[in-house]
Enzyme design. Structure first.
Site, PDB file in Angstrom:
ATOM      1  N   HIS A 156      -0.971   8.643  -4.953  1.00  0.00           N
ATOM      2  CA  HIS A 156      -2.016   7.800  -4.377  1.00  0.00           C
ATOM      3  C   HIS A 156      -3.328   8.079  -5.094  1.00  0.00           C
ATOM      4  O   HIS A 156      -3.904   9.150  -4.962  1.00  0.00           O
ATOM      5  CB  HIS A 156      -2.129   8.100  -2.881  1.00  0.00           C
ATOM      6  CG  HIS A 156      -2.989   7.147  -2.127  1.00  0.00           C
ATOM      7  ND1 HIS A 156      -3.743   6.157  -2.734  1.00  0.00           N
ATOM      8  CD2 HIS A 156      -3.251   7.019  -0.786  1.00  0.00           C
ATOM      9  CE1 HIS A 156      -4.401   5.481  -1.820  1.00  0.00           C
ATOM     10  NE2 HIS A 156      -4.115   5.979  -0.642  1.00  0.00           N
ATOM     11  N   HIS A 199       0.857  -1.190   0.000  1.00  0.00           N
ATOM     12  CA  HIS A 199       0.000   0.000   0.000  1.00  0.00           C
ATOM     13  C   HIS A 199       0.892   1.238   0.000  1.00  0.00           C
ATOM     14  O   HIS A 199       0.610   2.201  -0.703  1.00  0.00           O
ATOM     15  CB  HIS A 199      -0.923  -0.023   1.216  1.00  0.00           C
ATOM     16  CG  HIS A 199      -1.951   1.053   1.221  1.00  0.00           C
ATOM     17  ND1 HIS A 199      -2.818   1.257   0.166  1.00  0.00           N
ATOM     18  CD2 HIS A 199      -2.259   1.998   2.148  1.00  0.00           C
ATOM     19  CE1 HIS A 199      -3.614   2.273   0.448  1.00  0.00           C
ATOM     20  NE2 HIS A 199      -3.299   2.740   1.632  1.00  0.00           N
ATOM     21  N   PHE A 202      -9.092   4.266   4.664  1.00  0.00           N
ATOM     22  CA  PHE A 202      -9.661   4.927   5.840  1.00  0.00           C
ATOM     23  C   PHE A 202     -10.884   4.134   6.310  1.00  0.00           C
ATOM     24  O   PHE A 202     -11.704   3.695   5.500  1.00  0.00           O
ATOM     25  CB  PHE A 202     -10.107   6.351   5.513  1.00  0.00           C
ATOM     26  CG  PHE A 202      -8.982   7.348   5.396  1.00  0.00           C
ATOM     27  CD1 PHE A 202      -7.687   7.027   5.739  1.00  0.00           C
ATOM     28  CD2 PHE A 202      -9.245   8.641   4.951  1.00  0.00           C
ATOM     29  CE1 PHE A 202      -6.662   7.953   5.639  1.00  0.00           C
ATOM     30  CE2 PHE A 202      -8.228   9.585   4.849  1.00  0.00           C
ATOM     31  CZ  PHE A 202      -6.938   9.247   5.200  1.00  0.00           C
TER      32      PHE A 202
END
Length: 417
Positions: free
Chosen positions: A342, A305, A403
């Site tokens: 990202h 990630h 998130f």
């Protein structure tokens, strides 16, 4: 029951590194950074004045004027990447059962640009409600999947996944599972995002989540480096064609990789921060291995990630060491976000494509800008620093976390009959 095998037969993308898969892959191989000053709006008053935009993008090169009015930028990126993937797959849509072809698409936010434009227009007016009839259908996060199915007449399962930065990976996972359960023959799956605008930059600035290295944007995305100060916002779309193996073989399709495992978990820990020991990440990767029916020592490569954030970049390597043990030090680990930025809800698709290309071409792209490893990260891990490398890869694992504590891990395998 015996699961059907699922293979990848098509890839498509429009990204900050290129308008197609080949250009994007070549930029990743060469270690190119896509970060540059923002051109889409005046960012002079913002703490962050740069991002990884899709370069030289002109919607009129892809859509007519009427279509542009109906499509938020995130949907445009979805349509462009899906078209490339379908063409790449060689699918003849006139000779296949369209009832058995579906679309599962991920986006963390959806039509943010449309929302900003419509609300700003209302706020600047006299209070009279004047909204575009396209406001709601342009904005909603499921509409990209709808547009793809409408354009190509795809009548199989059709929906969207929303799990922040794990959205596209969850879409891929659902497509994988539905095909192997026999619910469909083919899926167009992936994700797209378009959040480089005033609200996107301003909102992430307020969270102190994105880098403010305005003088040197090209080195701002620096996963695992001690001098990182947040991620760099990107945009774009990534699409993959997942297909039931026998269906692919029957039509003579080229197979680029096999999808063999998907692991999903929740941190149940914090709204925006990962579990400090990467506990949720461990469980997602462990479940992907169990799903694939392989031992951890068979994994050759991990596309992390790796966002370039203070907490996430420490937790994920800890999770890798926890799960893989001594084999962790034999893994080729990288973060392609160091180059692309990202892409939020599209990240899982772009990085799955990068993992598949790594397997296909026996090459691991680098993690750029990793000059001084954070002292809290195990220095014996191989992060493929600065320069990519040739390596035979049988199994590649791609991690995506979002998130809310959403974790998704996908395992791809070099295809063998």
């Amino acid at each position: 029951m015996e699961f059907k095998r699922v293979v990848v037969t098509g890839l498509g993308t429009i990204s900050p590194l290129g308008h197609n898969v080949q250009d994007t892959w070549e930029a990743m191989q060469s270690g190119k950074s896509a970060a540059a000053p923002i051109t889409r709006f005046d960012a002079s008053k913002f703490k962050t004045k740069f991002a990884c935009e899709v370069k030289d993008y002109d919607p009129k090169a892809y859509f007519d004027r009427k279509e542009v009015r109906k499509l938020d930028l995130y949907s445009q990126f979805a349509m462009i990447s899906a078209e490339e993937a379908i063409k790449h797959s060689g699918l003849d849509l006139e000779s296949v059962d369209l009832d058995r072809i579906g679309v599962i698409w991920g986006s963390g936010i959806g039509g943010l640009e449309t929302f900003i434009s419509e609300i700003s227009g209302y706020a600047k007016g006299d209070g009279t409600p004047r909204f575009s009839p396209f406001f709601i259908p342009k904005m909603i996060a499921d509409i990209a999947a709808g547009h793809i199915s409408i354009k190509y007449g795809l009548k199989g399962p059709n929906f969207s996944t929303v799990s922040a930065c794990a959205s596209a990976a969850h879409a891929l996972s659902d497509a994988f599972n539905l095909i192997r359960l026999g619910k469909a023959n083919v899926f167009v799956t992936g994700g797209s995002e378009a959040a480089i605008n005033e609200a996107g930059i301003g909102g992430f600035n307020a969270m102190h989540a994105i880098s403010t290295r305005n003088d040197e944007p090209e080195i701002a995305s620096r996963p695992f480096d001690k001098d990182r100060d947040g991620f760099v916002l990107g945009e774009g779309g990534g699409a993959l064609i997942f297909e039931e193996r026998e269906h692919a073989l029957k039509r003579g399709a080229t197979i680029y990789a096999e999808v063999v495992g998907a692991g999903l978990s929740a941190d149940a820990s914090h709204m925006t921060s990962p579990h400090p020991q990467g506990e949720g990440a461990v469980r997602a990767m462990k479940e992907a291995l169990r799903d694939a029916g392989i031992e951890s020592h068979l994994i050759d490569h991990v596309n992390t990630h790796g966002t370039s954030t203070p907490l996430g970049d420490v937790a994920e390597p800890r999770a890798i060491v926890e799960l893989f043990g001594e084999h962790a030090y034999k893994l080729s680990i990288n973060s392609t976000k160091s180059m692309s930025g990202h892409l939020l809800g599209a990240a899982g698709a772009i990085e799955a494509i990068a993992t598949i290309k790594a397997i296909q071409e026996s090459f691991v792209p680098p993690t750029i800008n990793l000059d001084n490893l954070d002292s809290d990260i195990d220095e014996s891990l191989d992060f493929t620093r600065g320069k990519g490398k040739k390596q035979d890869i049988t199994y590649g694992l791609s991690n995506t976390f979002g998130f809310g504590g959403h974790n998704a891990s996908l395992i791809f395998k070099k295809y063998k009959e």
